[in-house]
Design a protein around this motif. Structure first.
Motif, short mmCIF file in Angstrom:
data_model
loop_
_atom_site.label_atom_id
_atom_site.label_comp_id
_atom_site.label_asym_id
_atom_site.label_seq_id
_atom_site.Cartn_x
_atom_site.Cartn_y
_atom_site.Cartn_z
N ALA A 154 39.92 45.66 33.36
CA ALA A 154 40.78 46.35 34.92
C ALA A 154 41.06 45.18 35.67
CB ALA A 154 39.97 46.30 35.43
N ARG A 155 40.50 44.32 36.02
CA ARG A 155 40.53 42.64 36.68
C ARG A 155 41.88 41.74 35.54
NH1 ARG A 155 39.52 40.53 41.07
NH2 ARG A 155 40.36 42.39 42.66
N GLU A 156 42.50 41.58 34.09
CA GLU A 156 43.21 41.50 32.46
C GLU A 156 44.50 41.81 33.42
OE1 GLU A 156 38.98 39.42 30.71
OE2 GLU A 156 40.36 40.91 29.90
N ARG A 157 44.26 43.73 33.48
CA ARG A 157 45.00 44.07 33.45
C ARG A 157 46.41 44.03 34.45
NH1 ARG A 157 45.43 48.92 30.26
NH2 ARG A 157 46.70 50.00 31.40
N GLU A 158 45.71 43.62 35.80
CA GLU A 158 45.67 43.11 36.81
C GLU A 158 46.56 42.12 36.80
OE1 GLU A 158 44.47 44.66 40.78
OE2 GLU A 158 42.38 44.15 39.22
N THR A 159 45.68 41.37 36.37
CA THR A 159 46.90 39.60 36.38
C THR A 159 48.24 39.70 35.51
OG1 THR A 159 44.40 38.87 36.44
CG2 THR A 159 46.31 37.28 35.01
N LEU A 161 49.68 42.46 35.07
CA LEU A 161 50.98 43.07 35.87
C LEU A 161 51.77 42.16 36.57
CD1 LEU A 161 52.70 45.00 36.09
CD2 LEU A 161 50.48 46.23 37.96
N HIS A 162 50.44 41.12 37.06
CA HIS A 162 51.30 40.18 37.97
C HIS A 162 51.82 38.29 37.12
CE1 HIS A 162 49.72 41.88 41.34
NE2 HIS A 162 47.99 42.10 41.26
N ARG A 165 55.87 40.37 37.42
CA ARG A 165 56.22 39.93 38.42
C ARG A 165 56.59 38.74 38.46
NH1 ARG A 165 52.44 44.57 40.98
NH2 ARG A 165 53.16 46.41 40.52
N ILE A 172 48.45 35.04 42.51
CA ILE A 172 47.89 35.84 41.96
C ILE A 172 46.37 35.98 42.63
CG2 ILE A 172 46.86 36.62 39.71
CD1 ILE A 172 48.76 35.48 38.59
N LEU A 176 44.40 38.84 44.35
CA LEU A 176 43.97 39.45 44.17
C LEU A 176 42.40 39.08 44.58
CD1 LEU A 176 44.41 38.57 40.42
CD2 LEU A 176 44.81 41.07 41.28
N HIS A 186 41.40 34.48 34.15
CA HIS A 186 42.19 35.76 33.60
C HIS A 186 42.89 36.04 32.86
CE1 HIS A 186 39.51 37.80 35.68
NE2 HIS A 186 40.10 37.57 37.07
#
Length: 234
Positions: A154-159, A161-162, A165, A172, A176, A186
């Motif tokens: 989940a954290r890697e997906r957030e990374t 995504l950022h 962006r 980042i 986070l 990550h």
């Protein structure tokens, strides 16, 4: 540490001009010049430079073919040069493994900056090229194929995504609420698990898998995400 560079262009004056600009820098050494892609590949294999500056349109083995071979066989990173900013060249260069894409009318300082950025493990596109790339995604219907991302935590997906962006590692980390060192970990995991070479390919992957919607992450000037073209703001 000196950045070792091979410059390849079939036009001698252009090739010599780029080589001269780079070679006068204290931290850059042009170790070879090449007149076509085959010569560039041979020079990279023989001299193991840090960066290869490749013209896209060259006789015989062109820059795209040379880039594909260099990226597959060596640790050398590549920056593509062209007088054209047609989208198909951007896609071909990125899929061949290029870490940068510049137009030949690039400013002297930006050329030097590009070599340093790519040698440091980062990646970039000329601003106009990046804007066209993202504009193309904006015009496409979003196709969700996120199964490729199932290998990420989940954290890697957030990374990822950022990254898409346009956020820097520091930004980042703030988003986070973790350290920059953790963000670097990550980012490294994202690239490794998805088989990506650098941040540019990570951004493209985020769009291709539907993780981020086209046009959803403009920079402050309304163009493409800043991560795609880390030139100094003027």
């Amino acid at each position: 540490m000196t950045i070792r560079v091979v410059v390849a262009d079939d036009q001698e004056l252009v090739r010599s001009g780029f080589a001269m600009i780079l070679d006068v820098q204290q931290d850059i050494e042009v170790v070879a010049e090449a007149g076509d892609g085959a010569q560039a590949v041979e020079a990279v294999r023989r001299l193991a430079p840090d960066v290869a500056l490749l013209d896209i349109r060259m006789p015989g083995t062109d820059g795209i073919q040379a880039c594909r071979t260099i990226c597959a066989e060596t640790a050398c990173r590549t920056v593509m040069l062209t007088t054209f900013d047609a989208d198909e060249y951007v896609y071909e260069a990125l899929h061949a493994g290029a870490s940068g894409f510049l137009l030949k009318d690039v400013r002297r300082d930006d050329l030097v900056h590009a070599v340093r950025v790519v040698a440091a493990g980062e990646s970039l596109l000329a601003p106009s090229v990046a804007r066209r790339l993202i504009a193309d995604y904006t015009a496409r219907p979003t196709v969700i194929s996120s199964g490729r991302l199932d290998v990420l935590t989940a954290r890697e997906r957030e990374t990822l995504l950022h990254l898409a962006r346009g956020l820097s590692n520091a930004e980042i980390a703030a988003a986070l609420v973790v350290s920059e060192h953790t963000v670097k970990t990550h980012v490294g995991n994202v690239l490794s698990k998805l088989g990506l070479r650098d941040r540019i390919q990570a951004v493209i992957c985020a769009y291709e898998t539907g993780l981020i919607a086209p046009g959803a992450a403009p920079s402050q000037d309304g163009g493409a995400p800043a991560a795609l073209f880390p030139y100094p703001h003027r």
